[in-house]
Every structure is written in C-alpha cells, then in structure tokens.
Design a protein around this motif. Sequence first.
Motif, PDB file in Angstrom:
ATOM      1  N   ARG A   1      -9.675  -1.044  -4.460  1.00 51.69           N
ATOM      2  CA  ARG A   1      -9.299   0.294  -4.012  1.00 51.69           C
ATOM      3  C   ARG A   1     -10.590   0.911  -3.489  1.00 51.69           C
ATOM      4  O   ARG A   1     -11.676   0.602  -3.984  1.00 51.69           O
ATOM      5  CB  ARG A   1      -8.780   1.124  -5.177  1.00 51.69           C
TER       6      ARG A   1
ATOM      7  N   TYR B   1      -8.005  -0.091   1.450  1.00 54.59           N
ATOM      8  CA  TYR B   1      -8.350  -1.175   0.529  1.00 54.59           C
ATOM      9  C   TYR B   1      -9.369  -2.066   1.210  1.00 54.59           C
ATOM     10  O   TYR B   1      -9.357  -2.228   2.429  1.00 54.59           O
ATOM     11  CB  TYR B   1      -7.114  -1.999   0.158  1.00 54.59           C
TER      12      TYR B   1
ATOM     13  N   ASN C   1       0.866  -1.173   0.000  1.00 50.79           N
ATOM     14  CA  ASN C   1       0.000   0.000   0.000  1.00 50.79           C
ATOM     15  C   ASN C   1       0.911   1.233   0.000  1.00 50.79           C
ATOM     16  O   ASN C   1       1.264   1.759   1.047  1.00 50.79           O
ATOM     17  CB  ASN C   1      -0.905  -0.049   1.232  1.00 50.79           C
TER      18      ASN C   1
END
Length: 178
Positions: free
Chosen positions: A163, A90, A84
């Motif tokens: 996402r 996420y 990330n």
Amino acid sequence: MKKQILVLTVFISLLFTSCGSGGELLWLDNPTDEPISVEIDGKKYDIAPGELKRVPDGTSGKQKFKGADGKEVEIDINGVSFINCTNSTYIECAVEYSISPNTPSKLPEPVEVEIAGDKYTGNFKVYTDVVIPHGNIHYKVTEPLKDEITISQNSTIINKMYRIKDFLADSDMKDYKN
C-alpha cells in the motif's frame, strides 16, 4: 485390487470436482481507516479498515464492480486478482534474496517511478487500476517483507505488493529515493 484402484480413482475425481472453486481467488483490500462496502455483480463485501479480504470462491470474466466510492465499472477478472477497492496507489517491489552477496543478480534493470511526488529508482511497478492482475505478486499487503527467507537456489525474487502508505513508511525504501 482393480476394485480398490477404481474406488481410489472415483474418490480422487470427486475430490477435484468438489474442490473446484467455480471462480478465481480474489483479494479485496481496504487501505483506509474506515469500513467500506463493495459489490461484484451484486454480491456485497464488507471490508474492515486495513483489512485484506480473501475471497476464495470468487468469480471470473467480465463483472460489474461497485467500488467504495459508489461508482460502477466493468472489470475483467482473469486469474487470481487483487481488487483495488478504493482507487488507491499500490507499489510492486521486486526483492532478491540470495545465498551469497557474490551471487549474480537476476533482477531486471531498475526503472525510475514517481510515487507521492518523489522519484524512486528500483525494481518497482505502480498500480492504480481497479484490477491488479496476479502475475507473480505476493499480495499480502498487511505483512511486512521478511529480512530472511529459506531458499533452495542461489537466489530467488519475491514481488511484494505495498500500500502506498506502507511503502513510504518502510525505511528500506528511502534508499531508492532520488
């Protein structure tokens, strides 16, 4: 015949030795609209806007990670990992595909999670850490979830990584909103 078996054995041994990556497969994600650069143990990676970069010869163990924000942290890469790069949110969503609507579900009990200020109930996990361990996640955040797949059992579960902006834009996720 023995000579051919020996040659084949040596060839297979060399093949496996040369295919070894020396590290773990890494996925570096840039969910933003701007290009970013990150570093893992001093090695720089440039990631285009919206790009999910596959790093096949990654690294494993404790590493120094410098994110898009310039902050350096120690991370531990253990197995295939999703990095990330922008400290984004996420969401992992477990989706079950079955041959028949009458097939008993194998999904765990739904949980309630808060995402962008709203509550959702479903088979979700929310991640904000730098390293998201592999588990059984389909990391291709740039690919939509398929409506149909080919399965060889009564049902199968796919754990799709989203996402946050894609999760919120997916019309199917509105069904899980409280």
